[in-house]
Design a protein around this motif. Structure first.
Motif, short mmCIF file in Angstrom:
data_model
loop_
_atom_site.label_atom_id
_atom_site.label_comp_id
_atom_site.label_asym_id
_atom_site.label_seq_id
_atom_site.Cartn_x
_atom_site.Cartn_y
_atom_site.Cartn_z
N VAL A 46 18.70 48.10 26.23
CA VAL A 46 19.23 46.84 26.75
C VAL A 46 19.74 45.96 25.61
CG1 VAL A 46 18.64 44.75 28.02
CG2 VAL A 46 17.71 46.95 28.74
N SER A 47 19.01 45.93 24.51
CA SER A 47 19.42 45.15 23.35
C SER A 47 19.23 46.01 22.10
CB SER A 47 18.61 43.86 23.24
OG SER A 47 17.24 44.16 23.11
N LYS A 48 19.76 45.52 20.98
CA LYS A 48 19.64 46.31 19.75
C LYS A 48 18.18 46.39 19.34
CE LYS A 48 20.25 42.99 15.99
NZ LYS A 48 19.51 43.40 14.85
N LEU A 49 17.81 47.52 18.76
CA LEU A 49 16.45 47.71 18.28
C LEU A 49 16.40 47.35 16.80
CD1 LEU A 49 15.60 51.14 19.96
CD2 LEU A 49 14.94 48.85 20.72
N SER A 50 15.41 46.55 16.43
CA SER A 50 15.28 46.12 15.04
C SER A 50 14.33 47.05 14.29
CB SER A 50 14.75 44.68 14.99
OG SER A 50 13.41 44.66 15.45
N CYS A 51 14.39 46.98 12.99
CA CYS A 51 13.48 47.75 12.14
C CYS A 51 12.04 47.29 12.38
CB CYS A 51 13.87 47.57 10.67
SG CYS A 51 13.13 48.76 9.55
N ASP A 52 11.87 46.00 12.56
CA ASP A 52 10.56 45.43 12.82
C ASP A 52 9.95 46.03 14.10
OD1 ASP A 52 8.46 43.45 12.26
OD2 ASP A 52 9.16 42.52 14.12
N ASN A 91 22.08 38.96 7.24
CA ASN A 91 21.34 39.64 8.31
C ASN A 91 22.16 40.81 8.85
OD1 ASN A 91 19.23 37.91 8.06
ND2 ASN A 91 19.60 36.82 9.97
N SER A 92 21.45 41.78 9.35
CA SER A 92 22.08 43.00 9.83
C SER A 92 22.29 42.96 11.33
CB SER A 92 21.19 44.19 9.47
OG SER A 92 21.66 45.35 10.05
N GLU A 93 23.34 43.60 11.77
CA GLU A 93 23.57 43.81 13.20
C GLU A 93 23.23 45.25 13.56
OE1 GLU A 93 24.38 41.49 15.47
OE2 GLU A 93 24.15 40.08 13.81
N CYS A 94 22.42 45.87 12.74
CA CYS A 94 22.09 47.28 12.86
C CYS A 94 21.25 47.55 14.11
CB CYS A 94 21.31 47.69 11.61
SG CYS A 94 21.21 49.43 11.31
N ASP A 95 21.68 48.51 14.92
CA ASP A 95 20.93 48.96 16.08
C ASP A 95 20.14 50.20 15.62
OD1 ASP A 95 19.91 49.34 18.58
OD2 ASP A 95 21.81 49.85 19.53
N VAL A 96 18.90 49.98 15.26
CA VAL A 96 18.08 50.97 14.56
C VAL A 96 17.74 52.17 15.46
CG1 VAL A 96 15.84 51.32 13.46
CG2 VAL A 96 17.16 49.26 12.97
N ARG A 97 17.78 53.35 14.86
CA ARG A 97 17.41 54.59 15.54
C ARG A 97 16.37 55.40 14.77
NH1 ARG A 97 18.67 52.37 19.50
NH2 ARG A 97 20.56 52.70 20.68
N MET A 98 16.08 54.95 13.53
CA MET A 98 15.21 55.73 12.67
C MET A 98 14.53 54.82 11.65
SD MET A 98 16.85 58.61 10.08
CE MET A 98 17.33 59.64 11.42
N ILE A 99 13.23 55.07 11.37
CA ILE A 99 12.51 54.36 10.33
C ILE A 99 11.94 55.36 9.34
CG2 ILE A 99 10.37 54.21 11.70
CD1 ILE A 99 9.83 51.50 10.21
N LEU A 100 12.12 55.05 8.06
CA LEU A 100 11.63 55.87 6.97
C LEU A 100 10.60 55.05 6.21
CD1 LEU A 100 12.73 58.53 5.20
CD2 LEU A 100 13.43 56.69 3.70
N GLN A 101 9.42 55.62 6.01
CA GLN A 101 8.35 54.88 5.33
C GLN A 101 7.80 55.70 4.18
OE1 GLN A 101 5.79 52.42 8.10
NE2 GLN A 101 6.46 54.06 9.48
N LEU A 102 7.77 55.08 3.01
CA LEU A 102 7.23 55.68 1.81
C LEU A 102 6.35 54.65 1.13
CD1 LEU A 102 7.20 57.95 -0.36
CD2 LEU A 102 9.19 56.86 -1.36
N GLU A 103 5.05 54.92 1.11
CA GLU A 103 4.07 53.97 0.59
C GLU A 103 4.26 52.63 1.30
OE1 GLU A 103 4.94 54.50 -3.56
OE2 GLU A 103 3.52 56.16 -3.72
N ASN A 104 4.56 51.57 0.56
CA ASN A 104 4.70 50.24 1.18
C ASN A 104 6.16 49.86 1.42
OD1 ASN A 104 1.94 49.76 1.26
ND2 ASN A 104 1.93 49.03 -0.84
N ASN A 105 7.04 50.82 1.40
CA ASN A 105 8.46 50.55 1.56
C ASN A 105 8.96 51.14 2.87
OD1 ASN A 105 11.01 49.66 0.87
ND2 ASN A 105 11.47 51.43 -0.39
N GLN A 106 9.67 50.34 3.65
CA GLN A 106 10.24 50.79 4.92
C GLN A 106 11.72 50.46 4.96
OE1 GLN A 106 7.72 48.30 5.01
NE2 GLN A 106 6.09 49.80 5.04
#
Length: 185
Positions: A46-52, A91-106
């Motif tokens: 319905v709306s863009k998905l954020s990284c958060d 700010n980003s208008e990115c519609d997120v589809r994937m999250i990559l996490q390495l230690e404390n970095n996303q």
């Protein structure tokens, strides 16, 4: 005298072997891993998905993961990409589809190969690393060849040789997401 010498030699040899086999805590390093979660296929929202959203989603955190062993070279390349991505202040208008996490970095990757951090700040796009991550994780396999023609990384690098469309396959469960753990050999 020979008996005492043999006992002495046995004690010295045992001490030497046990000291060499004992590892210091400093010598033992746990292998790093990279966690990746992505939505499979063209999922309408319905709306863009954020990284958060991805980062704080408990269902994603509790999702079971498949482990993929990749080369140390590819692992270091993804690690470097994650740790050294250049932040663009807007700010980003990115519609997120994937999250990559390495230690404390996303970092998150969106539909149009946009990249963002969990604070919705845009990160400079790096198509070669996005392509590598998608290729190694099997991300492309959830799209038909026709759908892949719209992907920016496919336009630049082509369909990978390990591509195997599974979206309509019995291999695909009803999950709309896949969680992967990258490690290296």
């Amino acid at each position: 005298m020979k008996y005492i010498f043999k006992i002495f030699l046995l004690i010295v040899l045992s001490s030497y072997i046990s000291c060499n086999n004992k590892k210091n805590d400093d010598d033992i390093q746990e292998k790093k891993t990279i966690s990746l979660f992505y939505l499979t296929g063209n999922i309408e929202t319905v709306s863009k998905l954020s990284c958060d959203y991805f980062y704080n989603n408990t269902e994603i955190k509790n999702e079971s993961a498949d482990t993929i062993i990749i080369s140390l070279k590819d692992f270091k390349r993804i690690e470097n990409f994650s740790n050294n991505s250049k932040l663009i202040t807007k700010n980003s208008e990115c519609d997120v589809r994937m999250i990559l996490q390495l230690e404390n970095n996303q970092i998150c990757i969106g539909e149009s190969s946009c990249i963002t951090n969990i604070y919705d700040k845009k990160i400079q796009t790096d198509l070669s690393n996005i392509y590598l991550i998608k290729k190694l994780s099997g991300y492309f396999n959830y799209f038909s060849e026709e759908e892949l023609k719209n992907d920016e990384t496919i336009k630049k690098y082509g369909i990978p040789n390990n591509y195997n469309y599974i979206r309509n396959s019995s291999l695909l469960e009803k999950n709309e997401g896949v969680k992967i753990i990258f490690t290296y050999n």
